[in-house]
Design a protein around this motif. Structure first.
Motif, PDB file in Angstrom:
ATOM      1  N   ASN A  12       0.574   5.261   0.330  1.00  0.00           N
ATOM      2  CA  ASN A  12      -0.350   6.325   0.740  1.00  0.00           C
ATOM      3  C   ASN A  12      -1.781   5.794   0.838  1.00  0.00           C
ATOM      4  O   ASN A  12      -2.735   6.444   0.432  1.00  0.00           O
ATOM      5  CB  ASN A  12      -0.277   7.524  -0.208  1.00  0.00           C
TER       6      ASN A  12
ATOM      7  N   GLU B  79       3.399  -0.943   4.019  1.00  0.00           N
ATOM      8  CA  GLU B  79       2.683   0.320   3.824  1.00  0.00           C
ATOM      9  C   GLU B  79       3.720   1.429   3.742  1.00  0.00           C
ATOM     10  O   GLU B  79       4.482   1.637   4.682  1.00  0.00           O
ATOM     11  CB  GLU B  79       1.722   0.566   4.991  1.00  0.00           C
TER      12      GLU B  79
ATOM     13  N   LEU C  99       0.858  -1.184   0.000  1.00  0.00           N
ATOM     14  CA  LEU C  99       0.000   0.000   0.000  1.00  0.00           C
ATOM     15  C   LEU C  99       0.892   1.231   0.000  1.00  0.00           C
ATOM     16  O   LEU C  99       1.826   1.332   0.800  1.00  0.00           O
ATOM     17  CB  LEU C  99      -0.902   0.019   1.237  1.00  0.00           C
TER      18      LEU C  99
ATOM     19  N   LYS D 224      -3.190   3.315  -0.803  1.00  0.00           N
ATOM     20  CA  LYS D 224      -3.748   2.695  -2.013  1.00  0.00           C
ATOM     21  C   LYS D 224      -2.822   1.579  -2.491  1.00  0.00           C
ATOM     22  O   LYS D 224      -1.612   1.676  -2.341  1.00  0.00           O
ATOM     23  CB  LYS D 224      -3.901   3.745  -3.115  1.00  0.00           C
TER      24      LYS D 224
END
Length: 109
Positions: free
Chosen positions: A74, A105, A72, A76
């Motif tokens: 940010n 992330e 992921l 997304k």
């Protein structure tokens, strides 16, 4: 015959030490870790990370990105190639292999 004997010994050794199959997929279990990316080899899915912890102090370690690991950026879904060096990341490692990342992330802002 020597070649056959070598092959037989190799097979016996493999039978004694079976390769552990790690469960693939995005696994977000256990405690998260924070680090900064030093470098990424996207082709081999290898990340060189730098971080700091109370227990270990400063550390530098190479990790492998697991099969089907979640990435992921940010918040997304993203790809390893789109993460820039020096980015700060939070990651989780496989419960059975502390060198394989299963969830990553990254924050690039």
């Amino acid at each position: 015959e020597k070649q056959l004997a070598k092959e037989r010994k190799r097979k016996q050794k493999e039978a004694q030490n079976p390769v552990i199959e790690l469960k693939p997929g995005p696994i977000k279990e256990g405690k998260s870790r924070m680090a900064q990316i030093r470098s990424i080899n996207a082709g081999d899915k290898v990340l060189n990370l730098f971080g700091e912890s109370e227990a270990d102090g400063y550390w530098n370690q190479v990790f492998l990105l697991g099969e089907q690991a979640a990435i992921l950026i940010n918040g997304k879904p993203g790809t390893l190639e789109s993460i820039l060096p020096e980015s700060k990341i939070t990651f989780w490692v496989h419960p059975e292999d502390a060198s394989t990342i299963t969830w990553l992330e990254a924050t690039t802002k």
